[in-house]
Scaffold this active site. Structure first.
Site: not given
Lengths: 140, 118, 148
Positions: A102-104, A107
């Site tokens: 997932y894209c930090i 997020a």
């Protein structure tokens, strides 16, 4: 325009062939951008991934961007009688050893704390872009 | 690396989305994928000058379109029909952007190896 | 020169920098997250607000003293080469309205100054803990996106 885009990669670097069709063995990248709570995109992605593996294809990555990063939020507490698609997907990816990223940045923007269970891996768009090479992208 | 077409469909007021598609574009371009960016539907509003002082605060992220040149993204198409439908056919497009017919957009999509819809 | 209230301890000086990969950059960026306590910075008699990452909240408030203060915090001896990058990232922000991440900074530096300065080795030499992260902080810009 809504729905799944699936486009055939015209060149494939490795001449690995599919055990059944004899065609080139495809590696898929799946991109999820919608909330796991709002619609069926996670369910569709999961169905697609299962079908692809069953057919002998491989999955390079499942990448969560935009609203889809909510799946990595450990604080989400669903009633037990509601389907937890985020957990189902994580379990599936762990069993099949598929990179579930997932894209930090997306997020953090949404207050999603990093998933400490290690099922969802914090990554960057750069990693998505690099893994995308030589795969076919399917967006959900 | 691959030829990737990115279809922009969101108005600028959907700020998070528009910003995140820009980040996605830059990340793909940074690893030398060849990109075509297509602005269609309400996404053409992204090309209008923004009033950042209005009561609806927006970050003028359009200035970041200037980065396309730095990343050698030369293929930026704006759907002419979408512009016309919104009374924007006279809009002067940012440098490097060209108005395109449906046929040109179709051809761009057909030649892409991947398509991402933002 | 100013003073920070409730500031964090200066970080140890790190010289060794492995080759930059997306994941290295990610690790490096997530190492020094600040607490969510509100910080302020006093420079030239003015109290300036910082964001929760310890970056200047309003880039219009910037003055060279801000860079000098952050440089001290980050154990950086400012040279002309540092100031060149600081001025460059500020101009970059004014032009593109975005805080440059590492790759972007390398590309833009290469476009303006040529390959001798537009490479990550040169930039890491100046800013050992991450050129984008440190240069933007010194320049008073928002913290750049981690994922690019």
């Amino acid at each position: 325009m809504r729905g799944i885009f699936l486009f055939i990669n015209k060149q494939h670097p490795t001449p690995v062939t599919h055990f059944f069709t004899g065609g080139p063995l495809t590696r898929f990248s799946l991109l999820l951008t919608q909330s796991p709570l709002a619609n069926q995109s996670f369910a569709s992605a999961l169905q697609f991934a299962k079908a692809a593996l069953a057919q002998g294809f491989t999955i390079e990555q499942i990448f969560l961007y935009e609203e889809a990063v909510l799946a990595a939020a450990t604080a989400i507490d669903l009633p037990t009688d509601e389907p937890n698609l985020a957990a189902t997907l994580a379990q599936f990816c762990q069993q099949q050893q598929i990179a579930l990223l997932y894209c930090i940045t997306a997020a953090e923007k949404r207050g999603v704390q990093a998933d400490t269970s290690g099922h969802y891996i914090a990554a960057g768009l750069a990693e998505f872009a690099m893994r995308l090479a030589n795969t076919k992208l399917v967006q959900f | 690396m691959q030829r990737i077409a990115i279809i922009q469909t969101q108005p600028p007021f959907n700020q998070g989305k528009a910003r995140e598609s820009l980040d996605l574009i830059l990340a793909l371009a940074a690893v030398d994928h060849q990109l075509s960016i297509i602005f269609t539907g309400d996404a053409v509003y992204q090309l209008l000058p923004l009033n950042t002082q209005s009561s609806q605060p927006l970050k003028a992220f359009q200035k970041s379109f200037g980065l396309f040149a730095l990343y050698e993204i030369e293929h930026c198409l704006v759907c002419a029909a979408s512009l016309t439908a919104r009374g924007l056919s006279g809009l002067s497009l940012p440098e490097g952007f060209t108005a395109a017919s449906q046929a040109e957009i179709k051809a761009t999509l057909a030649s892409a190896q991947q398509i991402i819809r933002c | 020169m100013g003073d920070i209230e409730r500031q964090r301890q200066p970080k140890p000086f790190v010289v060794v920098k492995p080759q930059l990969t997306a994941l290295n950059e990610l690790k490096e960026n997530s190492m020094n997250e600040n607490s969510t306590t509100e910080h302020t910075l006093i420079v030239g008699g003015r109290t300036l607000a910082l964001d929760k990452h310890g970056y200047l909240l309003d880039l219009a408030e910037w003055e060279p003293g801000v860079a000098e203060h952050f440089a001290q915090l980050e154990n950086i001896q400012l040279s002309d080469a540092h100031w060149e990058v600081i001025r460059f990232v500020r101009e970059f922000y004014q032009e593109f309205n975005t805080s440059p991440a590492v790759r972007m900074l390398v590309k833009a530096m290469a476009a303006k100054f040529g390959p001798e300065k537009g490479n990550s080795k040169y930039l890491f030499m100046l800013f050992p803990e991450g050129p984008a992260k440190q240069a933007t902080r010194l320049a008073g810009l928002p913290k750049p996106a981690k994922c690019l």
